[in-house]
Design a protein around this motif. Structure first.
Motif, PDB file in Angstrom:
ATOM      1  N   TYR A 522       0.923  -1.168   0.046  1.00 53.04           N
ATOM      2  CA  TYR A 522       0.211  -0.028   0.056  1.00 53.04           C
ATOM      3  C   TYR A 522       0.789   1.086  -0.012  1.00 53.04           C
ATOM      4  N   ASP A 523       2.098   1.217  -0.295  1.00 54.91           N
ATOM      5  CA  ASP A 523       3.163   2.573  -0.398  1.00 54.91           C
ATOM      6  C   ASP A 523       2.537   3.415  -1.283  1.00 54.91           C
ATOM      7  N   LYS A 524       2.551   4.503  -1.031  1.00 56.06           N
ATOM      8  CA  LYS A 524       2.024   5.572  -1.942  1.00 56.06           C
ATOM      9  C   LYS A 524       3.271   6.896  -2.253  1.00 56.06           C
ATOM     10  N   THR A 525       4.338   6.211  -2.329  1.00 53.06           N
ATOM     11  CA  THR A 525       5.662   7.477  -2.780  1.00 53.06           C
ATOM     12  C   THR A 525       6.107   7.035  -3.687  1.00 53.06           C
ATOM     13  N   TYR A 526       6.570   7.989  -4.603  1.00 51.04           N
ATOM     14  CA  TYR A 526       7.250   7.784  -5.804  1.00 51.04           C
ATOM     15  C   TYR A 526       8.661   7.922  -5.725  1.00 51.04           C
ATOM     16  N   GLU A 527       9.588   7.344  -6.258  1.00 48.74           N
ATOM     17  CA  GLU A 527      11.038   7.610  -6.479  1.00 48.74           C
ATOM     18  C   GLU A 527      11.239   8.587  -7.484  1.00 48.74           C
ATOM     19  N   ARG A 528      12.115   9.771  -6.889  1.00 42.98           N
ATOM     20  CA  ARG A 528      12.558  10.451  -8.145  1.00 42.98           C
ATOM     21  C   ARG A 528      13.611  10.244  -9.003  1.00 42.98           C
ATOM     22  N   ARG A 529      12.838   9.360  -9.905  1.00 42.96           N
ATOM     23  CA  ARG A 529      13.489   8.819 -11.037  1.00 42.96           C
ATOM     24  C   ARG A 529      12.689   9.030 -12.293  1.00 42.96           C
ATOM     25  N   GLY A 530      13.463   8.519 -13.527  1.00 45.16           N
ATOM     26  CA  GLY A 530      12.864   8.390 -14.785  1.00 45.16           C
ATOM     27  C   GLY A 530      11.939   9.535 -15.038  1.00 45.16           C
ATOM     28  N   TYR A 531      10.594   9.534 -15.537  1.00 51.32           N
ATOM     29  CA  TYR A 531       9.729  10.523 -16.086  1.00 51.32           C
ATOM     30  C   TYR A 531       9.400  11.467 -14.877  1.00 51.32           C
ATOM     31  N   ILE A 532       9.312  10.822 -13.598  1.00 47.90           N
ATOM     32  CA  ILE A 532       9.146  11.814 -12.555  1.00 47.90           C
ATOM     33  C   ILE A 532      10.038  12.797 -12.215  1.00 47.90           C
ATOM     34  N   ALA A 533      11.417  12.477 -12.231  1.00 44.55           N
ATOM     35  CA  ALA A 533      12.351  13.568 -12.107  1.00 44.55           C
ATOM     36  C   ALA A 533      12.347  14.361 -13.490  1.00 44.55           C
ATOM     37  N   ASP A 534      12.085  13.652 -14.826  1.00 44.83           N
ATOM     38  CA  ASP A 534      12.120  14.607 -15.643  1.00 44.83           C
ATOM     39  C   ASP A 534      10.938  15.825 -15.618  1.00 44.83           C
ATOM     40  N   MET A 535       9.725  15.195 -15.208  1.00 41.65           N
ATOM     41  CA  MET A 535       8.365  16.236 -15.047  1.00 41.65           C
ATOM     42  C   MET A 535       8.788  17.426 -14.369  1.00 41.65           C
ATOM     43  N   LEU A 536       9.618  17.005 -12.764  1.00 42.60           N
ATOM     44  CA  LEU A 536       9.964  17.887 -11.958  1.00 42.60           C
ATOM     45  C   LEU A 536      10.815  18.911 -12.336  1.00 42.60           C
ATOM     46  N   ASP A 537      11.754  18.463 -13.073  1.00 45.08           N
ATOM     47  CA  ASP A 537      13.016  19.202 -13.499  1.00 45.08           C
ATOM     48  C   ASP A 537      12.540  20.070 -14.449  1.00 45.08           C
ATOM     49  N   ASP A 538      11.478  19.626 -15.546  1.00 42.16           N
ATOM     50  CA  ASP A 538      11.071  20.562 -16.576  1.00 42.16           C
ATOM     51  C   ASP A 538      10.183  21.628 -16.053  1.00 42.16           C
ATOM     52  N   VAL A 539       9.223  21.230 -14.976  1.00 45.09           N
ATOM     53  CA  VAL A 539       8.405  22.327 -14.279  1.00 45.09           C
ATOM     54  C   VAL A 539       9.480  23.276 -13.887  1.00 45.09           C
ATOM     55  N   ALA A 540      10.500  22.835 -12.935  1.00 44.64           N
ATOM     56  CA  ALA A 540      11.096  24.022 -12.146  1.00 44.64           C
ATOM     57  C   ALA A 540      11.958  24.911 -13.218  1.00 44.64           C
ATOM     58  N   ALA A 541      12.190  24.189 -14.482  1.00 46.05           N
ATOM     59  CA  ALA A 541      13.129  25.087 -15.328  1.00 46.05           C
ATOM     60  C   ALA A 541      12.061  25.992 -16.029  1.00 46.05           C
ATOM     61  N   LEU A 542      10.924  26.048 -15.890  1.00 44.32           N
ATOM     62  CA  LEU A 542       9.863  26.852 -16.583  1.00 44.32           C
ATOM     63  C   LEU A 542      10.197  28.214 -16.261  1.00 44.32           C
ATOM     64  N   ASP A 543      10.229  29.360 -17.201  1.00 38.99           N
ATOM     65  CA  ASP A 543       9.983  30.772 -16.956  1.00 38.99           C
ATOM     66  C   ASP A 543       8.828  31.276 -16.948  1.00 38.99           C
ATOM     67  N   LEU A 544       7.957  31.436 -15.824  1.00 38.27           N
ATOM     68  CA  LEU A 544       6.772  31.656 -15.873  1.00 38.27           C
ATOM     69  C   LEU A 544       6.374  33.228 -15.204  1.00 38.27           C
ATOM     70  N   SER A 545       7.509  34.051 -15.420  1.00 35.21           N
ATOM     71  CA  SER A 545       7.198  35.371 -14.829  1.00 35.21           C
ATOM     72  C   SER A 545       6.194  35.766 -15.678  1.00 35.21           C
ATOM     73  N   ASP A 546       5.729  35.658 -16.790  1.00 34.65           N
ATOM     74  CA  ASP A 546       4.485  36.287 -17.509  1.00 34.65           C
ATOM     75  C   ASP A 546       3.249  35.660 -16.942  1.00 34.65           C
ATOM     76  N   ASP A 547       3.325  34.853 -15.866  1.00 36.19           N
ATOM     77  CA  ASP A 547       1.904  34.179 -15.545  1.00 36.19           C
ATOM     78  C   ASP A 547       2.023  33.900 -14.066  1.00 36.19           C
ATOM     79  N   PRO A 548       1.642  34.649 -13.042  1.00 35.68           N
ATOM     80  CA  PRO A 548       1.765  34.680 -11.782  1.00 35.68           C
ATOM     81  C   PRO A 548       1.262  33.404 -11.356  1.00 35.68           C
ATOM     82  N   GLY A 549      -0.324  33.094 -12.102  1.00 37.39           N
ATOM     83  CA  GLY A 549      -0.905  31.747 -11.477  1.00 37.39           C
ATOM     84  C   GLY A 549      -0.223  30.555 -11.761  1.00 37.39           C
ATOM     85  N   LEU A 550       0.418  30.432 -12.784  1.00 39.88           N
ATOM     86  CA  LEU A 550       1.258  29.140 -13.178  1.00 39.88           C
ATOM     87  C   LEU A 550       2.468  29.265 -12.125  1.00 39.88           C
TER      88      LEU A 550
END
Length: 727
Positions: A522-550
């Motif tokens: 019943y574990d509900k934790t992800y490992e920060r690997r593969g597509y999980i790491a890619d997604m988080l890294d890609d979100v962190a790299a976004l320049d969202l200065s033009d959209d405060p909501g995002l």
């Protein structure tokens, strides 16, 4: 001007006649099956307080008859869908989606396969197929008001076998390959079939889904713990498949026992005359989907020339022109009150089914082609009494795909990366489109069982599979090495986040007792690997200065604790994002545009909740009838809440994930004991039944109910007891 009126009246009459013809032609033109040989069947059905049927009979055939009746009592609606598929008539029920499955039925020659090989099945296997068909026929005869397609019954054993021939190849991705070829899509340079995934916004609660989504197990977990690692000497097996929660590939729980030694508790699929996973007195086994390359595509050189009866088609093979087998079938397509007859042309070469598109002619060859031997193999596995007998059935190499995890009362545990691996010629690049003019590339039979990756009684004392490559199953010290296996097998090399997590948790737990095993499952934790790491890294790299909501969503996701446990503020946002990234990974597709997906998740939460951080359990729900319960778990966590449908209120209704779950235990010197749970209840399409929703609270609370395997326990917990007999 009377003639004008007469013409008008005549046209109206013709229109009415045409309407009536299109509304009623299909049942009259459909080919009817012969009734199975008449036999006297008698079965006792004892239902426990959760409505689970325990079916008893003198012979296995008696029990199979009882299985059909009990399942029809709970879900005759879906059983009829499956019966229609076995005759190429599903389009008359489900419209274009059903016609797509009828197309597959004809393309794969499911009926011809059954006709050619049914009589070669052992007599006792034929007997249970015919008995099961007789049970369906008798139920249909006794309940004509429930029938939704005229002349659908009777069915016979060959119809049941045709269903096997149609569905089994689709479990390892054949539908996706066919869809690519039919639509003329560019084939990937290495097109090893992915696990089909329904788009999250289009996931359906009915079954079967069209094309490659049909019969797709897009996840599963399985665990086996040896007595020396369990801490209390108990051998344990956990079966945890991830399937649609409703419909034709949702599990149906049952217990069977005959005087011929068949005694098994577990689950079956619609149209299957026996349970296909679970346990008997001495052993148990379960399945997870694997993704080996079991499909080969050949490009044919085809010449078309005029003939007396129309065009003639020939293909080049070994320097000679051979006639391309060709036939036409009429597909019924329901559109509103009408059923349109749509004709389609089909072709077949020595390789297998042939598809013509704008790019040329392509033949397909796949594991288990032109075989229904696995219809017997699944049955034999359930009757095996020890590991040697069970493995001997697996060694027949007749079950086209699926990993299997095994345990028994003697303390043996095993894992087999099973498939009917094609006996391919060494040296060819089997991951690309092959030349169709070389017969040496048309493999025959399977590889030898000795070549298959497998683990038996590893020193670690544990085994698992979570739809990952077989190189991680028992811990680093015991794991197999990819380089030790022939590339022609086409073994996958991908893994899942669940697999990384399972290997870590199992490896770091010195004693894996029942409590620890439940914690891991019943574990509900992800490992920060593969597509999980890619997604988080890609979100962190976004320049969202033009959209405060995002930007606020970006900041919230940055604090996500990598869980789906309903504790962290970012769980709901992460859950909405992850599905499409997991789907792309599973299907070997590029990851989606991260800004687009972040914007969609943000808009959804703000529109329906007015906030970015609602509890995950407010977003994710388990719903059936009037019952609406909060749910947690992740798309690729060991507690799987995988595919959902967006309801009108913006909540995500789970339609695919942890489905039938079973824990099996063999304590030293004691009888087998097991517990189980289903997402809803035993009667999945009977809203009036008390067993329509009676397991939902157990499911969301991560609780199990006892399986009453032994007859004295069954009778002590009986809510209803009755006998069914053939008409």
């Amino acid at each position: 001007m009377r003639w004008v009126g007469r013409i008008g009246f005549g046209l109206i009459v013709l229109a009415i006649a045409a309407f009536v013809a299109l509304a009623s032609w299909e049942p009259f033109f459909a080919q009817r099956s012969a009734e199975p040989p008449r036999q006297a069947y008698k079965a006792e059905i004892v239902r426990d307080h959760y409505g689970v049927p325990h079916i008893y009979g003198k012979t296995d055939a008696d029990v199979a008859y009882g299985i059909a009746v009990a399942h029809a009592e709970d879900d005759f609606f879906t059983l009829q869908d499956t019966a229609a598929m076995t005759r190429g008539r599903y389009g008359a029920i489900a419209g274009p989606d059903g016609a797509a499955i009828d197309y597959l039925y004809h393309l794969l020659d499911a009926r011809g396969t059954a006709d050619r090989h049914y009589d070669n099945l052992p007599q006792d296997t034929q007997a249970i197929f015919n008995a099961y068909a007789s049970g369906l026929n008798d139920y249909a005869r006794d309940h004509p008001e429930e029938i939704k397609l005229a002349n659908l019954f009777p069915v016979n054993g060959k119809d049941i076998a045709a269903g096997f021939a149609l569905r089994q190849p689709l479990f390892y991705g054949l539908g996706n390959i066919i869809l690519d070829l039919v639509e003329g899509n560019e084939l990937r340079p290495e097109f090893g079939p992915p696990i089909p995934q329904a788009d999250a916004k289009e996931a359906r609660t009915d079954w079967p889904l069209p094309w490659g989504e049909m019969a797709a197990l897009s996840g599963s977990n399985a665990f086996a713990i040896a007595p020396e690692r369990s801490g209390d000497g108990v051998t344990r097996l956990v079966s945890n498949t991830h399937q649609p929660l409703r419909g034709g590939i949702a599990w149906y729980e049952l217990v069977v026992e005959s005087e011929q030694g068949w005694h098994f508790a577990g689950a079956s699929l619609v149209g299957t005359p026996y349970p296909v996973m679970g346990h008997n007195r001495t052993l148990g086994f379960t399945w997870t989907v694997n993704r080996p390359d079991l499909i080969d595509i050949y490009e044919l050189e085809v010449a078309v020339s005029p003939g007396i009866d129309g065009d003639e088609y020939r293909y080049l093979l070994d320097g000679e022109w051979r006639e391309l087998e060709r036939w036409t079938a009429r597909l019924p397509v329901k559109l509103g009150p009408l059923v349109l007859p749509i004709e389609r042309e089909f072709f077949r070469s020595a390789h297998g089914p042939v598809i013509r598109n704008d790019k040329g002619w392509f033949a397909i060859r796949y594991a288990g082609i032109d075989s229904i031997a696995y219809a017997d193999a699944f049955y034999r596995l359930g009757k095996a009494e020890n590991f040697e007998q069970w493995q001997a059935v697996m060694a027949r190499m007749e079950i086209p795909s699926f990993n299997s995890v095994y345990a028994d009362r003697e303390g043996n545990i095993a894992y087999i990366y099973n498939a009917a691996f094609p006996n391919r010629k060494k040296g060819a690049n089997w991951r690309t489109v092959l030349p169709g003019d070389d017969s040496s590339l048309i493999w025959q039979g399977t590889a030898d069982f000795s070549e298959v990756p497998k683990q038996v009684n590893p020193a670690s004392g544990w085994l698992f599979n979570a739809n990952n490559a077989p190189w991680s199953a028992a811990g680093e010290a015991d794991d197999l090495r990819a380089e030790d296996f022939a590339p022609e097998l086409g073994v996958e090399n991908k893994t899942t986040n669940r697999a990384w997590r399972a290997a870590k948790l199992l490896g770091e737990t010195p004693v894996i007792d029942r409590q620890d095993l439940e914690r891991i499952k019943y574990d509900k934790t992800y490992e920060r690997r593969g597509y999980i790491a890619d997604m988080l890294d890609d979100v962190a790299a976004l320049d969202l200065s033009d959209d405060p909501g995002l930007g606020r969503a970006q900041a919230l996701l940055a604090e996500w604790d990598l869980t789906s446990d309903n504790v962290g503020r970012a769980d709901a946002l992460a859950y909405l994002l992850l599905r499409d990234f997991m789907s792309a990974e599973y299907q070997n597709k590029p990851l989606p545009d991260v800004r687009e997906k972040l914007a969609a998740a943000t808009a959804h939460l703000e529109t329906h909740f007015g906030r970015l951080d609602p509890p995950l359990s407010d977003l994710l729900r388990l719903r059936q009838g009037d019952v609406d319960l909060p749910l947690i778990g992740g798309s690729d966590t060991l507690r799987a809440s995988t595919i959902w449908r967006v309801d009108d209120d913006g909540r995500l209704q789970l339609v695919h994930g942890d489905s039938f779950l079973m824990f099996v235990e063999w304590p030293p010197g004691e009888r087998v004991f097991s517990e189980s749970v289903q997402p809803f209840g035993a009667a999945t399409t009977r809203p009036e039944s008390p067993h329509y929703t009676d397991q939902m609270e157990l499911y969301v609370n991560q609780q199990l109910k006892p399986v009453h395997f032994w007859r004295e326990n069954v009778l002590a917990n009986a809510a209803r007891r009755y006998t069914v007999e053939s008409n």
